[in-house]
Design an enzyme around this catalytic site. Structure first.
Site, short mmCIF file in Angstrom:
data_model
loop_
_atom_site.label_atom_id
_atom_site.label_comp_id
_atom_site.label_asym_id
_atom_site.label_seq_id
_atom_site.Cartn_x
_atom_site.Cartn_y
_atom_site.Cartn_z
CG ASP A 66 -0.51 -0.12 2.54
OD1 ASP A 66 0.72 -0.34 2.70
OD2 ASP A 66 -1.30 0.00 3.50
CG ASP A 207 -4.14 -1.39 8.23
OD1 ASP A 207 -4.13 -2.22 7.30
OD2 ASP A 207 -3.19 -1.19 8.99
C1 GLA Z 1 0.44 -2.22 8.51
C2 GLA Z 1 0.20 -0.87 7.89
C3 GLA Z 1 -0.52 -1.03 6.54
C4 GLA Z 1 0.27 -1.98 5.63
C5 GLA Z 1 0.57 -3.28 6.38
C6 GLA Z 1 1.47 -4.20 5.58
O1 GLA Z 1 -0.76 -2.84 8.84
O2 GLA Z 1 -0.61 -0.08 8.73
O3 GLA Z 1 -0.68 0.23 5.93
O4 GLA Z 1 1.43 -1.36 5.17
O5 GLA Z 1 1.17 -3.05 7.62
O6 GLA Z 1 0.83 -4.65 4.43
#
Ligand code: GLA
Length: 459
Positions: A66, A207
Site C-alpha cells: 500500500d 487498514d
Molecule cells: C500495517 C500498515 C498497513 C500496511 C501493512 C502491511 O498494517 O498499517 O498500511 O502497510 O502493515 O501490508
C-alpha cells in the site's frame, strides 16, 4: 418502550449491523453494548450517547504494497472497537476504556497535540484529532468517550489485525459526525491513513480503507494510488466464493517494537525508486514499474547497499522518510524488497481475476506464494509463524495460507473449504503446539460492514 421491546429493538439493530449472525453472537453483542452503556452512565452521568463501531481487518493478499502505491485485498472482521460518545461544547476529548489497563486520558483538540510516549493508546485518538484540526480548523468540539475493545468481540491487539486503525477510525468518525464535517468514505479513509503517521510509523492506507468501506462477505480490492489529489481511489468489492471460509489463526506471538523494522522497509522501497529513477525518470513509486519486466529492473537494484554508499550517490536514507523517522540501520536490502513488492502487486491482480471466476485453487496458490515472498524477500516472518503456516498449508481442506499484516509475529490467514474448518483448526493447533509449545487461537472471519454510528440513545 418496555424493557423487552427495547431489547428486541437493540437485537434487530445489531442483526442489521452484523448480518445473519447466530443468536448467541447477537446476544453477546447486546450484552456487550448494555454493559458499555451502563459503564458510560456511571462515568459521565445521564444524557445522550452515540455508539460508533470500527472493525479490524485481515489482509487476504497484498502485503507491504500500500505505501508503494500498489494493490491490496483486505476483508473486515466482525471483531471491532466500540466508541461511545457524548458531545462536549469545548474542544476537550476525555477518553476512558472499559479495560482498566488502559488509563483514562484527556487532551485538547488542536493542530499540534503533543504525542504521548510511544505505545500509549491515546496516541491513535490524538492523531485523528490533530489531523482533523489541521485540515478542518482548530475549533472542533470534543467529546466524552468510552472505548470498548474487549475480547472476544474486540479486535485482538498486537496481532496484525489492525486494532489501532480501528481506534483511529472510530475517533475520526465520531469527531466528523459531532462536528458535522462533510467528510466520508474514501476521503475520510485517506485522512485516517495520514492521521496514523502521528504514532511514528509511515504506514499506508489499507487498514483505514477496509475499516470504513467494508461490505459483508466481500473482500475489498483497493488500488492505493490516489486518482486525484483530493483522495479519490479505485476500489471494488470482491465476493468470497460460497463454500469457502477465511480462517485467521493467531500465533500468540508478537514483536514488541516493529516501528523501526517497518520504517526500514518503507525506506528500502523508496531507495529502490530513487535508483530506478535513473533509468525511468517518470516514476514516483514502485508501482510505476509494474509493467516493466522484473528481469530488466533487477540489475538496476543492488542486493544490499550501505548508508555510506547511498550518500555517496546523493541518496540520504534518513531524509527519505518524513522528518522524525529513522530507518535505524546502515544496511539496506533493496533488491529483494522491491522484488517482493513487484510480484506481490501482480499476485493481487491475479487474485481478483481468480476470485471473479471462482477459481479458489488459483487464489489459494497465490496466497501461499505471497507467503514465500514475505518470508524470503520481505523477511517479515518468524519461526513461530513459519510453524503455523507450514501446519496450515498441510492441513485438511486448506487451499493456501500466509502471514497477514505487517509481520514479525501476529496472525496467519488461510482459505479453507467450509466443511473442513473444524478439522483444519484441530490439525493446525496440534501441529503448532507440538512444534512450539504454544497455543494458537483460530477463528473464522465473518466479515462485517464498515465503520459507522450504530446506535443512539439517551441514558
Ligand atoms: C500495517 C500498515 C498497513 C500496511 C501493512 C502491511 O498494517 O498499517 O498500511 O502497510 O502493515 O501490508
Amino acid at each position: 418502550m418496555s424493557n423487552a421491546a427495547s431489547i428486541q429493538t437493540t437485537m434487530m439493530r445489531l442483526a442489521e449491523v452484523y448480518g445473519a449472525a447466530s443468536e448467541p453472537f447477537l446476544e453477546g453483542q447486546a450484552r456487550r453494548l448494555g454493559e458499555a452503556l451502563g459503564l458510560f452512565e456511571r462515568l459521565y452521568g445521564p444524557g445522550p450517547v452515540d455508539v460508533f463501531r470500527a472493525p479490524g481487518r485481515v489482509n487476504l493478499i497484498g502485503e507491504h504494497t500500500d505505501y508503494n502505491h500498489g494493490y491490496v485485498m483486505p476483508m473486515a472482521l466482525d471483531k471491532d472497537i466500540l466508541l461511545l460518545v457524548r458531545p462536549r461544547e469545548d474542544g476537550l476529548v476525555r477518553l476512558q476504556n472499559v479495560e482498566t489497563a488502559f488509563e483514562a486520558r484527556v487532551f485538547q483538540i488542536g493542530p499540534d497535540i503533543p504525542p504521548r510516549p510511544a505505545g500509549d493508546w491515546a496516541n491513535y485518538a490524538q492523531g485523528a484529532a490533530q489531523l482533523l484540526a489541521r485540515e478542518w480548523g482548530p475549533t472542533l468540539k470534543g467529546f466524552d468517550g468510552l472505548v470498548d475493545g474487549r475480547p472476544p468481540w474486540g479486535v485482538p491487539r498486537g496481532s496484525g489485525l489492525s486494532s489501532s486503525s480501528a481506534l483511529t477510525v472510530a475517533v475520526a468518525m465520531a469527531l466528523v459526525a459531532l462536528n458535522r464535517l462533510p467528510l466520508s468514505g474514501p476521503r475520510l479513509a485517506d485522512a485516517c491513513g495520514r492521521a496514523e503517521w502521528y504514532v511514528g510509523t509511515r504506514g499506508g492506507i489499507m487498514d483505514q480503507f477496509i475499516s470504513i468501506l467494508a461490505q459483508r462477505d466481500h473482500a475489498l480490492f483497493l488500488d492505493c494510488r490516489p486518482r486525484t489529489p483530493s483522495g479519490e481511489y479505485y476500489y471494488e468489492q470482491v465476493p468470497i466464493p460460497p463454500g469457502y471460509r477465511v480462517v485467521v489463526v493467531d500465533s500468540r506471538t508478537k514483536h514488541l517494537n516493529t516501528g523501526p523494522l517497518f520504517n526500514r522497509r518503507v525506506a528500502e522501497g523508496r531507495i529502490g525508486v530513487r535508483l530506478l529513477q535513473r533509468a525511468y525518470p517518470h516514476i514516483t513509486h514502485l508501482r510505476d514499474v509494474g509493467d516493466i519486466p522484473w528481469e530488466d529492473l533487477e540489475p538496476l537494484l543492488p542486493e544490499v547497499i550501505t548508508a555510506e554508499a547511498l550518500r555517496a550517490q546523493g541518496i540520504d536514507p534518513v531524509a527519505i522518510l518524513e522528518a522524525g523517522r529513522d530507518p535505524e540501520t546502515d544496511v539496506f536490502f533493496v533488491r529483494r524488497r522491491c522484488r517482493h513488492v513487484w510480484y506481490e502487486n501482480r499476485r493481487v491482480l491475479e487474485s481478483v481475476r481468480a476470485l471473479q471466476r471462482r477459481d479458489t485453487a488459483t487464489f489459494g496458490a497465490l496466497i501461499s506464494a505471497a507467503h514465500a515472498s514475505a518470508r524470503d524477500d520481505y523477511e517479515i516472518s518468524t519461526p513461530a509463524i513459519e510453524a503455523l503456516v507450514e501446519a496450515a498449508q498441510a492441513a485438511p481442506g486448506c487451499l493456501g495460507a500466509r502471514i497477514t499484516g505487517a509481520g514479525w509475529g501476529g496472525c496467519i490467514v488461510a482459505l479453507v473449504e467450509a466443511g473442513a474448518v473444524a478439522d483444519f483448526e484441530h490439525f493446525v493447533k496440534e501441529a503448532y503446539r507440538a512444534r512450539t509449545g504454544l497455543e494458537a487461537e483460530a477463528f473464522i472471519c465473518r466479515s462485517a460492514p464498515g465503520a459507522g454510528r450504530i446506535f443512539s440513545t439517551t441514558l
